[in-house]
Design a protein around this motif. Structure first.
Motif, mmCIF file in Angstrom:
data_model
loop_
_atom_site.group_PDB
_atom_site.id
_atom_site.type_symbol
_atom_site.label_atom_id
_atom_site.label_comp_id
_atom_site.label_asym_id
_atom_site.label_seq_id
_atom_site.Cartn_x
_atom_site.Cartn_y
_atom_site.Cartn_z
ATOM 1 N N ALA A 20 -51.366 30.041 -15.583
ATOM 2 C CA ALA A 20 -51.394 28.850 -16.678
ATOM 3 C C ALA A 20 -50.257 28.200 -15.852
ATOM 4 C CB ALA A 20 -50.756 29.738 -17.795
ATOM 5 N N GLY A 21 -49.305 28.779 -15.005
ATOM 6 C CA GLY A 21 -48.320 27.898 -14.378
ATOM 7 C C GLY A 21 -47.407 28.115 -15.610
ATOM 8 N N GLY A 22 -46.086 27.976 -14.701
ATOM 9 C CA GLY A 22 -44.715 28.415 -15.431
ATOM 10 C C GLY A 22 -44.509 30.375 -14.618
ATOM 11 N N GLY A 23 -44.219 30.298 -13.204
ATOM 12 C CA GLY A 23 -43.909 31.187 -12.717
ATOM 13 C C GLY A 23 -42.688 31.200 -12.756
ATOM 14 N N SER A 24 -41.730 30.262 -12.345
ATOM 15 C CA SER A 24 -40.415 29.232 -12.230
ATOM 16 C C SER A 24 -39.494 30.141 -12.951
ATOM 17 C CB SER A 24 -39.651 28.519 -11.802
ATOM 18 O OG SER A 24 -40.457 27.515 -12.807
ATOM 19 N N PHE A 25 -40.266 30.692 -14.426
ATOM 20 C CA PHE A 25 -39.241 30.746 -15.518
ATOM 21 C C PHE A 25 -39.058 32.410 -16.080
ATOM 22 C CE2 PHE A 25 -41.114 26.976 -17.464
ATOM 23 C CZ PHE A 25 -40.181 26.467 -18.595
ATOM 24 N N LEU A 26 -39.552 32.812 -14.534
ATOM 25 C CA LEU A 26 -39.600 34.242 -14.810
ATOM 26 C C LEU A 26 -38.755 34.312 -12.976
ATOM 27 C CD1 LEU A 26 -43.018 35.926 -15.741
ATOM 28 C CD2 LEU A 26 -41.010 35.602 -16.505
ATOM 29 N N THR A 27 -39.276 34.198 -12.338
ATOM 30 C CA THR A 27 -37.983 34.174 -10.567
ATOM 31 C C THR A 27 -36.852 33.704 -11.106
ATOM 32 O OG1 THR A 27 -39.408 32.112 -9.595
ATOM 33 C CG2 THR A 27 -39.906 34.247 -9.458
ATOM 34 N N PHE A 28 -36.892 32.070 -11.593
ATOM 35 C CA PHE A 28 -35.413 31.429 -11.835
ATOM 36 C C PHE A 28 -33.630 32.704 -12.317
ATOM 37 C CE2 PHE A 28 -32.056 28.740 -13.772
ATOM 38 C CZ PHE A 28 -31.400 28.239 -12.457
ATOM 39 N N PRO A 29 -34.719 32.821 -13.230
ATOM 40 C CA PRO A 29 -33.118 33.349 -13.880
ATOM 41 C C PRO A 29 -33.500 34.972 -13.307
ATOM 42 C CG PRO A 29 -35.287 32.676 -15.455
ATOM 43 C CD PRO A 29 -35.408 33.013 -14.193
ATOM 44 N N ALA A 30 -34.412 35.756 -12.875
ATOM 45 C CA ALA A 30 -34.431 37.131 -12.331
ATOM 46 C C ALA A 30 -33.220 37.238 -10.860
ATOM 47 C CB ALA A 30 -35.992 37.705 -11.228
ATOM 48 N N PRO A 103 -29.051 25.165 -18.368
ATOM 49 C CA PRO A 103 -29.685 25.106 -19.990
ATOM 50 C C PRO A 103 -30.136 23.484 -20.458
ATOM 51 C CG PRO A 103 -27.308 25.644 -19.827
ATOM 52 C CD PRO A 103 -27.146 25.173 -18.718
ATOM 53 N N TRP A 104 -30.056 22.359 -19.978
ATOM 54 C CA TRP A 104 -30.764 21.405 -20.254
ATOM 55 C C TRP A 104 -32.058 21.297 -19.194
ATOM 56 C CZ3 TRP A 104 -29.725 19.072 -24.280
ATOM 57 C CH2 TRP A 104 -27.495 19.689 -25.162
ATOM 58 N N LEU A 105 -31.716 21.950 -18.190
ATOM 59 C CA LEU A 105 -32.706 20.997 -17.078
ATOM 60 C C LEU A 105 -34.182 23.153 -17.784
ATOM 61 C CD1 LEU A 105 -31.702 21.060 -13.935
ATOM 62 C CD2 LEU A 105 -33.541 19.613 -14.607
ATOM 63 N N LEU A 106 -33.892 23.761 -18.179
ATOM 64 C CA LEU A 106 -34.331 25.004 -18.572
ATOM 65 C C LEU A 106 -35.476 24.590 -20.088
ATOM 66 C CD1 LEU A 106 -32.841 28.407 -17.822
ATOM 67 C CD2 LEU A 106 -34.687 27.225 -16.959
ATOM 68 N N LEU A 107 -34.569 23.950 -21.040
ATOM 69 C CA LEU A 107 -34.410 23.442 -22.364
ATOM 70 C C LEU A 107 -35.778 22.099 -21.705
ATOM 71 C CD1 LEU A 107 -35.089 23.469 -25.792
ATOM 72 C CD2 LEU A 107 -32.711 21.693 -24.752
ATOM 73 N N PHE A 108 -35.688 21.057 -21.584
ATOM 74 C CA PHE A 108 -36.381 20.019 -20.941
ATOM 75 C C PHE A 108 -38.042 20.608 -20.435
ATOM 76 C CE2 PHE A 108 -38.767 17.538 -17.975
ATOM 77 C CZ PHE A 108 -38.618 16.577 -18.620
ATOM 78 N N ALA A 109 -37.776 22.029 -19.509
ATOM 79 C CA ALA A 109 -39.128 22.373 -19.296
ATOM 80 C C ALA A 109 -39.595 23.615 -19.419
ATOM 81 C CB ALA A 109 -38.411 23.089 -17.595
ATOM 82 N N THR A 110 -38.969 24.080 -20.825
ATOM 83 C CA THR A 110 -40.307 24.623 -21.792
ATOM 84 C C THR A 110 -40.349 24.101 -22.726
ATOM 85 O OG1 THR A 110 -37.869 26.638 -21.541
ATOM 86 C CG2 THR A 110 -39.739 26.368 -23.135
ATOM 87 N N VAL A 115 -45.513 21.692 -24.968
ATOM 88 C CA VAL A 115 -46.359 20.260 -25.715
ATOM 89 C C VAL A 115 -47.204 19.722 -24.899
ATOM 90 C CG1 VAL A 115 -43.438 19.995 -26.776
ATOM 91 C CG2 VAL A 115 -44.734 18.465 -25.326
ATOM 92 N N GLY A 116 -46.740 20.426 -23.820
ATOM 93 C CA GLY A 116 -47.809 18.864 -22.515
ATOM 94 C C GLY A 116 -48.915 19.135 -22.429
ATOM 95 N N TYR A 147 -35.915 18.307 -7.114
ATOM 96 C CA TYR A 147 -34.974 18.908 -7.630
ATOM 97 C C TYR A 147 -35.034 20.343 -8.633
ATOM 98 C CZ TYR A 147 -29.682 18.343 -9.775
ATOM 99 O OH TYR A 147 -29.126 19.176 -10.152
ATOM 100 N N PHE A 148 -35.509 20.734 -9.564
ATOM 101 C CA PHE A 148 -35.942 21.515 -10.200
ATOM 102 C C PHE A 148 -37.551 22.220 -10.625
ATOM 103 C CE2 PHE A 148 -36.164 23.736 -14.565
ATOM 104 C CZ PHE A 148 -34.798 25.174 -14.111
ATOM 105 N N GLY A 149 -38.613 21.477 -11.472
ATOM 106 C CA GLY A 149 -39.634 21.230 -10.669
ATOM 107 C C GLY A 149 -40.344 22.043 -12.256
ATOM 108 N N GLY A 150 -39.548 22.277 -13.359
ATOM 109 C CA GLY A 150 -40.454 23.042 -14.130
ATOM 110 C C GLY A 150 -40.996 22.438 -15.146
ATOM 111 N N GLY A 151 -42.689 22.863 -15.084
ATOM 112 C CA GLY A 151 -43.192 21.655 -15.901
ATOM 113 C C GLY A 151 -44.148 20.760 -15.296
#
Length: 247
Positions: A20-30, A103-110, A115-116, A147-151
């Protein structure tokens, strides 16, 4: 314990990216929880998950032959230039500034991840653009990706849909190829800039590859919408956490 956290997060990041994508939501915070500074965590996370996209693109090699209307060398070229520029912008960003915008990058990516799909479907129904406009849009997507890449996968699929492509498998193949190339050029910049924490990166790289391999069989058992909801939940929790620790 921290090593186990890195292994588990990278493994499931590989699974998510395969399904489904979105793996960086796990690796970055870890990585941040393991004590890696945010800017370095972003670079190290990119190194850890980068092989998966290219492997996925190889799996779509037949579907890529069905791409029509887009000049593939131009599309890849503009993506590589934008990805390199985005990676360099990250390296030039002071650590404290990046910590403030995380925080803003994470919020934008989330939000983008949440909604994507519906937004992409609406855009495909109501908008069409020419090849030149697609390349211009893709350049800015690539800068964000470096730069960041989430989403970023959702952004690429939306752009391809606006251009008029409808073959989802071919679009996913092109998305994987572009994402993989973006990650590869960003990795080169991060390595040259000394931004990668190699011990953590190598641990997570092996785990992410194992997760990506397992993702195909896991995908048969877990519906992708359930995985998407899990990614959104993690992204929202991480956004709240980083906003809370910022204040």
């Amino acid at each position: 314990m921290l090593t186990l956290l890195l292994i588990v997060s990278a493994f499931f990041a590989g699974v998510l990216n395969a399904v489904a994508g979105g793996g960086s939501f796990l690796t970055f915070p870890a990585l941040i929880m393991a004590g890696v500074p945010p800017l370095n965590a972003n670079a190290t996370s990119t190194v850890a998950v980068s092989p998966g996209a290219l492997a996925s693109a190889f799996g779509y090699r037949r579907e890529l032959g069905r791409i029509r209307g887009i000049h593939l060398p131009s599309f890849l070229g503009i993506s590589l230039v934008g990805g390199l520029l985005g990676a360099l912008l990250l390296l030039w960003t002071p650590q404290r500034v990046f910590e403030a915008i995380v925080p803003w990058l994470l919020l934008f990516a989330t939000l983008l991840f949440a909604v994507g799909p519906k937004a992409s479907a609406w855009i495909r129904r109501h908008c069409t653009v020419g090849h030149g406009a697609v390349l211009a849009i893709q350049f800015f997507i690539a800068v964000y990706g470096g730069y960041f890449g989430g989403g970023i996968g959702i952004l690429i699929l939306a752009t391809l849909g606006v251009f008029g492509l409808t073959d989802l498998h071919a679009m996913n193949g092109l998305k994987s190829l572009v994402s993989g190339c973006l990650n590869a050029v960003a990795v080169c910049a991060f390595v040259a800039g000394g931004a990668v924490y190699w011990t953590e990166a190598l641990i997570m790289l092996a785990a992410a590859m194992a997760g990506g391999y397992a993702g195909a069989s896991i995908a048969r058992r877990i519906p992708p919408p359930h995985l998407r909801r899990f990614v959104i939940l993690v992204g929202a929790a991480m956004s709240v956490y980083f906003f809370a620790t910022k204040t």
